[in-house]
Design a protein around this motif. Structure first.
Motif, PDB file in Angstrom:
ATOM      1  N   ASP C 597       0.844  -1.058   0.125  1.00  0.00           N
ATOM      2  CA  ASP C 597      -0.019  -0.035  -0.044  1.00  0.00           C
ATOM      3  C   ASP C 597       0.761   1.214   0.180  1.00  0.00           C
ATOM      4  O   ASP C 597       2.031   1.338   0.576  1.00  0.00           O
ATOM      5  CB  ASP C 597      -0.815  -0.090   1.200  1.00  0.00           C
ATOM      6  N   TYR C 599       0.160   5.353   1.004  1.00  0.00           N
ATOM      7  CA  TYR C 599      -0.897   5.963   2.200  1.00  0.00           C
ATOM      8  C   TYR C 599      -0.237   7.556   2.491  1.00  0.00           C
ATOM      9  O   TYR C 599       0.695   7.883   2.078  1.00  0.00           O
ATOM     10  CB  TYR C 599      -0.633   5.292   3.652  1.00  0.00           C
ATOM     11  N   ILE C 698      -4.167  -1.096   6.732  1.00  0.00           N
ATOM     12  CA  ILE C 698      -2.823  -1.011   6.288  1.00  0.00           C
ATOM     13  C   ILE C 698      -2.195  -2.116   7.073  1.00  0.00           C
ATOM     14  O   ILE C 698      -2.053  -2.001   8.095  1.00  0.00           O
ATOM     15  CB  ILE C 698      -2.203   0.317   6.397  1.00  0.00           C
TER      16      ILE C 698
END
Lengths: 175, 476, 1024
Positions: C597, C599, C698
């Protein structure tokens, strides 16, 4: 007359009567074949003159066997056959052997003794017991007297039994 | 009656019972069997359960437990087919519900043999009405417990036999006797088989009774085989007595050893919160605690369903409640001791582990444990509560919940935050965690109900031997 | 279909297009079965087969008493240099866009399986980056195109070439778009193409633009190049947002250089001091001794203020610098820079020309040119010109280009104006891409001429002037691809092979530039063998640089009060060109430890302002709007994040890279702003952040961020203390016994064991470790460590054998446990590589019921996978939590598509045959690369000698650019490890005399064979 075939049975209603009965019957000179009860009656061994069982000795011997077996197994595998470095311990880490040794001792003692018990008492799933009277597993105590093993006549024996407080006196013949 | 007993009679109940616990042979006692039963009544009461058609309530119960067994079985399948990942475990928390359930069931499995063995040695006659059911419970509980060490393995199909010291084709490949897990293998299997034997020995004469009352061929055949051809001869009875006595002598240290060894799984490790020398006695006490609670739970039900109020009397229940209170208090003391030792040790990780238990992310589990195990049994100090069926039933269940949480707290909160903070993690259960637990419940109750229907739930022979001495009728 | 068949060549016969083999290549049985004898070709002949069967069974039953004969089938004609089971190593060069590394490729049976650093090159620094390590898996990426394409349909090279030549001839203006090209021969190939088609204009861009820096240098020095930096010579280093340890230019070399200044020992008690002024917490910032959090918009002013400070001392002209928020550290830095004239270095990540001019001026005033940085040995790896690129996009949209050639670049994805390009491409008559896959750009073009992977290619490179590298193929083409340079030659009508082309090129240039070799072939072979050719450095550069006079002029831009966004590249995924590589996707970000991910990193107080409450890996999504463009992205609270500034990583949000990468994260490139002719990664206005109510998780491999002041875990001190007492910061646990306090080592029930022959050990120098994470990927490649995917990482089940624990300091008072869990807003950061500690008193060994894990006589804690029954007791009892369990079957399991190296036939070719692929339900862990140890010992044995120190080393240690990991035999008195630890033979085993060395968790006396060296920070007082 063939032995172990023809019996006279004295039926007693409770353990106290039975104990008294046994005493009288034996005094009356009658040889008791065996007494059958629905539950263990205290003092009956004494009354019938049985020696105390030596099964505990068997248990002890089997126990010792277990101890030896356990130690042989553990030392044999971990110290002799294939020593390995495990957690930095010695190849003969005695303290860690204790639990298994204990367990095997108990296991063999218990099984050995029970096995012996089944053998000597002839208990086995396919065992066919001789039922003198169906009520002996319910609430009656039955004293069996083997006619062949007694010098006395049937009548005499019956008399003694009645006198000893048996609620009934019957014949039981096996073929 | 003797003079002493007369004097005793006027004393308060409390003292009476104390004396009666100390030497059960005392003539003065409240009857263990009420309702003026005769020996024949006992045979009838107990055997009729086996001989009659199954009751509605029984059918309902067995259906319920069977369906739980089958539905929850799905998760066992998933576990075996897909892998342990079906559980919520992770790199940090390698054991959670699995071993919690294992220890919990083993604990429950302690009451039976303990009651029969230790109470037999202490000549506690009140045991006689309850030991049969208690032992049955032990057997089934241990079976449930034993499922987890197998199911929790990554490769159970191998582990199931690789954990045994078998000569093998791999060359000199042996097990590691240093491992507490291996000690468990021996402890649990020994405990199971010895308990089984103990239980069965007790059953033989009663099977014989059923055999001799049998009206159908099949029943005669089956119970005939089960009764091993028992004929009730005095010679056999005297041997039988010796055997039970020695078995009891062997089983007593065994009972204590099982949970001792189970506790060593943790005590011998390095993990703060596990690495604790107090564990063996503390686990054993906990085991008896939960065991008695479970016995009560079950007996109260059986008693009601089978109308055995005359055999399992309030007195039984009260005595067991007292045991629960004592062991519960021991456990409570252990909890506190752990805290003291942690702070006294001066070991950073150790201290943190215990603070984290009480105030960390799993504080609620700790709180549940404390309330259920330490506080709730104290209610039994009140006679009104410990002699009340309803309250006993409720508390017995609370105690079992509490003991589950105790194991959860010990296992999970110790693992989830140990030495290296980078690896600290939480554990969240997944459906399979609950499913497999439910499965063992299904198994346990199915087995227990089958037992209650087809086996004599009360040890007739033993009860008969005391009925004369203790039945109200003969007392008068 | 036929092409797919060739994806996996069945041994070298197919590779070498052996006709005999080819004939049966498509058959089920490679060897010639007699059952098709009479009816060759025509359909099935089940009858014959059954006959055979029948006979076979009869024969078998007749011959039942005899044991069956099994034949190992050898190579039909074995290549001389390939021995089954023995690896071959080839020197080569990793080239990917503007990223490069000099490497050695390990091949087994003709398959490249591992990338090792090439120590001969002065550019690699004896280490490799994570991307370089992972690139070997990209070779076996199934998403690569298997044949050239025209209008989305597969075609042959012949047809493609015809079409291309035709179209280019009639195209008029042709744009040749690429990343920076620093390969002379490639450039030459392009030039031939240009010679053929006059209309070609070269447009160069870099994902992370250095355009501003380049033109700054042009202003200052008259050449549009970057200097090469040498941090090893610097005593004081100041960085303004330049993440030179993470993702800035040749970072793995910088790591080595920087680390050399951080090493300490009995006879080196000095180390460099690093000042960082930055907005996001970068890898560099986390290694800084003094770090100042600054708003992006203030960076220029900070540089200007530093310039003024230096200028005052030097008596040079000052500029109007504007006022900065926190000048304490800046003043301190200025003084030290001045004190270390010529031994200092100032770098900035800004792409603003005027800022870079100031930086040049500062370094110039400090006389650093020629010492710590050198403009004459120029860095050619960044040449991008933003103005040109922007104009190109404009013209593209206006339709004034007849054709576009995209050479190994993907601007539609990784350029801010990707969207405009997408539109523009519709207007172009003909467009072609040499991309190896149908990526965001390639999927929009008419023709795709798929390039080889670099491991299938010939190539050369000149990253720094005079320093040449060679790339050679280590495997023949897996697909029907063709090297782009070859394509250029083909389209230019030049029928030479690119190999000959390079050789010719080198003959005319490099060969003449040297005098050692008279014969070109020997020269060429030597270069090829080394993979490196470096021209002797020309002297008197210094003199040339003394003269330089740099005119500075700075206009401070006003700082708004609004949010600011700083876009950065992560150490793991970099610019995203290798996004489809699962090893990189699952490599934890060095700072946040997040995987799979990107972010928005925000400061704690920003999070409070947003009203964000985060849970265990759970957070909320936010809408990030930058000048009209909006994305929805999860928010992460990042200690060390400058207040008022948020961070966002590029490299994510791929839409057409492949199954692994597509849909992972959001694309940050479109946010990169363009002003004054330069791209800017710092967006200082028009940034809006709105928190949504949507939950998001996450995945992180580490969720507890402080080390709770556990002195037995992290032991650190500061330089001044260390100079006074080398064992500063050490913790010495003691055990109370009935006869007083004892060292844990002396309190034991057991004697312990001696290790007579070898005793392998490792040193982890926490001072040199910068936390880059190259070692973790190297370990994954070497040991066939599976990728488990985001979902499983969320379950805390990542499999990494080697992890880098990252700890933040906390401001909380000692003892306030709950507060200590919260990291400081301006934390000190510690990196601690953590692998199996190979304990001599291993707790894991004791508890295994089946003895699946036990200790070797060489001190290795070994794991017998096929004996393991998976009780996980060992993992529970491991105090370091380094054991990993196979919760599921990770290989050949469609539930784990991310794990490409084990779940598709092509990916599997990367697996290391020396290491078992672990089955479901078994435990695994770091083995100290026992397979390498055994191999090394065997090699030595064959030569009848003991292994020489350095020839046996673990995968992590080889990959480490900063030499923070040292592996060796502690029994060998001359080994590096023995020397560093200053080992003495004591009565109970080896005794360590090095004061900095400690075993983690000494108090539990598990006696690890891994030694950590205390972390020493070069600062006045520690605030940890």
């Amino acid at each position: 007359m063939e032995s172990d075939k023809n019996f006279v049975l004295g039926v007693y209603d409770d353990e106290d009567l039975l104990l008294k009965g046994i005493k009288d019957v034996r005094e009356g000179g009658v040889k008791i074949h065996e007494v059958y009860s629905p539950f263990p009656v205290h003092g009956i061994e004494a009354a019938l003159g049985y020696k105390t069982s030596r099964l505990s000795v068997a248990a002890f011997l089997f126990g010792i066997t277990g101890t030896c077996l356990a130690l042989t197994l553990q030392i044999g595998t971990m110290t002799v056959d294939w020593p390995m470095i495990v957690g930095g311990k010695d190849f003969f880490p005695f303290p860690t052997f204790i639990p298994v040794t204990f367990e095997l001792t108990v296991l063999l003692a218990a099984f050995g003794m029970v096995g012996t018990f089944f053998t000597v008492s002839n208990l086995k799933p396919w065992g066919k017991p001789r039922i003198f009277d169906l009520r002996i597993t319910d609430d009656k105590h039955v004293m069996a007297v083997d006619l062949a093993k007694n010098g006395m006549s049937e009548e005499e024996i019956k008399k003694v039994l009645q006198a000893s407080g048996a609620s009934e006196v019957n014949n039981k013949n096996f073929v | 009656m003797s003079g002493t007993s007369l004097r005793l009679e006027i004393k308060k109940n409390q003292t009476l019972k104390k004396i009666q616990i100390m030497h059960a042979e005392s003539v003065v006692r409240r009857p263990l069997v009420t309702g003026g039963k005769t020996v024949h009544d006992i045979t009838n009461d107990i055997c009729s359960r086996v001989e009659e058609k199954p009751s509605k309530s029984w059918l309902l119960a067995i259906t319920l437990s069977l369906s739980v067994l089958i539905i929850a079985g799905y998760y066992v399948y998933r576990l075996l087919w897909h892998g342990i990942g079906e559980w919520g475990l992770n790199k940090t928390v390698g054991w959670a519900w699995d071993i919690t359930n294992f220890v919990w069931w083993v604990g429950i499995g302690h009451a039976g043999t303990l009651i029969s063995a230790i109470l037999l040695l202490f000549r506690q006659r009140w045991r006689m009405a309850i030991n049969r059911a208690a032992e049955a419970m032990t057997i089934f509980a241990v079976i449930c417990a034993a499922m987890f060490p197998v199911l929790h393995m990554g490769r159970p199909w191998l582990g199931a036999y690789w954990a045994l010291p078998l000569p093998n084709t791999f060359g000199s490949l042996w097990v590691n006797f240093n491992s507490p897990l291996l000690w468990d293998v021996f402890a649990i299997s020994t405990y199971f088989s010895v308990s089984l034997v103990f239980w069965y020995i007790g059953l033989i004469p009663d099977f014989a009774t059923i055999r001799d009352r049998a009206t159908t061929k099949i029943r005669k055949a089956i119970y005939g085989a089960l009764s091993f051809g028992w004929d009730g001869a005095s010679k056999t009875w005297s041997r039988y007595e010796t055997v039970s006595l020695v078995l009891a002598g062997l089983a007593t240290p065994l009972v204590l050893s099982v949970h001792t060894i189970v506790s060593m799984d943790f005590a011998t490790s390095v993990i703060p919160g596990w690495h604790t020398t107090i564990f063996p006695p503390y686990f054993v006490a906990g085991a008896i605690f939960s065991g008695f609670a479970m016995v009560l739970t079950l007996l109260l039900v059986t008693r009601r369903v089978y109308k055995l109020e005359d055999y399992i009397t309030i007195q039984h229940i009260e005595l067991m409640n007292i045991v629960i209170t004592i062991t519960g208090s021991i456990v409570g003391v252990a909890y506190i001791t752990e805290f003291f030792i942690a702070s006294y040790s001066g070991v950073e990780a150790e201290q943190y582990a215990f603070l984290n238990r009480a105030f960390g992310p799993y504080w609620w589990a700790y709180a549940a444990m404390m309330t259920c195990n330490v506080i709730s049994p104290q209610l039994f100090w009140f006679k009104s509560i410990r002699t009340n069926i309803a309250s006993t039933f409720v508390i017995s269940i609370i105690v079992n919940i509490g003991m589950w949480f105790e194991r959860f707290v010990i296992i999970v909160t110790s693992l989830h935050r140990d030495f290296v903070p980078s690896s600290w993690a939480m554990f969240y259960p997944k459906p399979a965690d609950i499913g497999v637990y439910m499965f063992t419940f299904g198994l346990f109750f199915t087995a227990f109900f089958l037992f209650a229907k087809f086996f004599p739930v009360i040890n007739m022979a033993e009860v008969k031997s005391i009925v004369k001495a203790t039945s109200e009728k003969t007392d008068k | 279909m036929k092409n797919n068949k060739k994806q996996y060549w069945k041994g070298l016969e197919e590779l070498t297009k052996n006709p005999e083999f080819e004939k049966y290549a498509d058959k089920e049985f490679a060897e010639h079965l007699p059952i098709n004898e009479e009816s060759e070709g025509d359909g099935t002949n089940r009858r014959d087969f059954l006959k055979m069967m029948g006979f076979g069974i009869a024969a078998a039953s007749l011959a039942a008493c005899e044991a069956p004969i099994r034949k190992a089938i050898p190579y039909l004609n074995k290549p001389i240099d390939v021995d089954p089971g023995v690896p071959n190593y080839y020197a080569s060069t990793y080239l990917n866009g503007n990223d490069f590394a000099s490497i050695v490729v390990k091949t087994r049976e003709g398959r490249p399986i591992k990338i090792e650093p090439n120590t001969l090159s002065s550019l690699s620094g004896g280490g490799t980056s994570a991307q370089a390590q992972a690139s070997v898996l990209s070779l076996y990426d199934k998403e690569r195109l298997s044949a050239p394409q025209m209008d989305g349909k597969e075609t042959t090279w012949g047809d493609l070439d015809k079409a291309v030549s035709a179209n280019l001839a009639s195209a008029g203006r042709i744009a040749f778009v690429s990343n920076s090209i620093f390969s002379p021969s490639t450039q030459a190939a392009i030039d031939t193409l240009k010679a053929k088609y006059a209309g070609i204009e070269e447009i160069t861009y870099d994902q992370v633009s250095f355009s501003g820096t380049l033109s700054a240098n042009e202003k200052s020095f008259g050449k549009r190049v970057l200097p090469s930096y040498d941090f090893s010579k610097a005593k004081t280093i100041v960085t303004f947002g330049a993440d030179f340890l993470g993702e800035w230019l040749n970072h793995s070399l910088h790591n080595k250089q920087f680390a050399t200044t951080r090493k300490l020992g009995p006879n080196k008690k000095e180390m460099s001091r690093l000042y960082a002024f930055e907005s996001n917490l970068s890898l560099t910032g986390s290694n800084a001794d003094y770090r100042t959090r600054i708003k992006a918009s203030q960076q220029g002013m900070y540089v200007a203020n530093l310039y003024n400070a230096i200028a005052k001392k030097a008596g040079a002209a000052t500029v109007n610098a504007g006022t900065i928020e926190d000048s304490a550290n800046l003043t301190k830095a200025a003084n030290e820079l001045w004190a270390n004239k010529g031994k200092s270095l100032v770098v900035s990540g800004s792409n603003e020309e005027q800022v870079q001019v100031l930086v040049n001026a500062i370094n110039n005033l400090l006389g650093n040119y020629g010492t710590t940085l050198d403009i004459n040995s120029s860095d050619y790896t960044r040449k991008g010109d933003d103005k040109k690129m922007v104009n190109f996009v404009k013209d593209l949209k206006s339709g004034s280009f007849g054709a576009v050639i995209f050479f190994n670049c993907n601007p539609v994805y990784d350029h801010a104006m990707g969207k405009d390009m997408e539109e523009g491409l519709k207007k172009v008559k003909f467009s072609i891409s040499t991309s190896d896959r149908k990526d965001e750009t390639a999927s929009l073009v008419k023709a795709i001429a798929p390039d080889n992977h670099y491991l299938e290619s010939w190539n050369d490179a000149e990253p720094v002037s005079g320093k040449f590298l060679l790339t050679q193929p280590t495997i023949s083409n897996l697909f029907n691809t063709r090297q782009a340079q070859q394509s250029f030659l083909a389209w230019a009508g030049n029928d030479a092979t690119y190999f000959d082309f390079i050789k010719e090129n080198w003959k005319n240039t490099n060969f003449t530039a040297q005098s050692d070799e008279s014969n070109f072939e020997t020269f060429w072979d030597k270069c090829l063998y080394d993979g490196v050719f470096e021209v002797k450095a020309t002297e008197n550069t210094e003199a040339a640089q003394e003269a330089v006079e740099i005119a500075v002029d700075y206009k401070a831009s006003a700082t708004g009060s609004g949010d600011e966004l700083v876009i950065y590249a992560t150490g793991a995924l970099g610019n995203g060109s290798q996004a489809n590589n699962p090893w990189l996707q699952e490599m934890p970000d060095p700072i946040t430890k997040a995987v799979w991910d990107n972010y928005l990193t925000v400061s704690r107080d920003k999070a409070d302002k947003l009203g964000l409450v985060v849970g265990d890996m759970s957070t909320k999504l936010a809408n990030l709007t930058v000048n009209g463009k909006t994305i929805t992205i999860p928010v992460m609270i990042q200690p060390g994040q400058a207040e008022g500034t948020v961070g966002l990583a590029i490299g994510y949000g791929r839409t057409s890279a492949g199954k692994v990468a597509n849909g992972v994260g959001q694309n940050a490139y479109p946010f990169i702003s363009y002003a004054g002719g330069f791209q800017n990664m710092a967006i200082t206005s028009g940034v809006k952040i709105e928190l949504t109510s949507e939950e998001y998780r996450i995945a992180q491999t580490q969720t507890h961020h402080t080390y709770m002041n556990r002195s037995s875990v992290v032991q650190e001190s500061i330089l001044s203390e260390y100079q006074k007492n080398p064992s500063a910061g050490r913790a010495f646990p003691m055990i109370s016994t009935y006869h007083g306090k004892e060292k844990p080592g002396n309190v034991s029930l057991w004697e312990g064991h001696k290790y007579p022959n070898h005793h392998w050990g490792m040193i982890v120098d926490m001072n040199s470790c910068t936390g880059c994470g190259a070692c973790t990927v190297s370990c994954q490649a070497e040991n066939n460590v599976p990728v488990v995917g985001k979902a499983e990482v969320l379950n805390r089940r990542e499999m990494a054998w080697l992890r880098i624990d990252r700890y933040y300091s906390s401001d909380a008072p000692e003892g306030d446990l709950n507060a200590m869990e919260i990291a400081a807003d301006q934390p000190e950061v510690t990196f601690q590589p953590m692998m199996c500690q190979q304990c001599n008193n291993a707790p894991c060994e004791t508890v295994c019921p089946v003895a699946a894990t036990n200790h070797s006589t060489e001190g290795l804690n070994q794991m017998a996978y096929n004996r393991c029954i998976g009780t996980r007791y060992c993992a529970n009892n491991c105090p370091y939590k380094v054991r990993r369990f196979n919760w599921f079957k990770y290989h050949d399991n469609s539930q784990f598509p991310e794990n490409t190296s084990m779940n598709n036939d092509l990916g599997k070719m990367v697996l290391n045959p020396d290491v078992t692929v672990r089955a479901r339900g078994v435990m695994e862990k770091c083995s100290f690369c026992v397979q390498r140890v055994q191999y090394g010992k065997l090699e030595a044995k064959k030569e009848g000698r003991r292994p020489i120190d350095g020839e046996i080393t673990s995968a992590c240690a080889t990959a480490c650019p900063s030499e923070a990991l040292v592996f060796g035999d502690m029994k060998d008195p001359n080994s590096k490890i023995s020397k560093m630890l200053r080992l003495k033979d004591g009565e109970n085993g080896l005794e360590v005399k090095e004061e900095r060395a400690y075993n983690m968790l000494e108090e539990i006396n598990v006696k690890p064979n891994v030694w950590y060296l205390t972390k020493i920070r070069n600062k006045e007082e520690s605030n940890a």
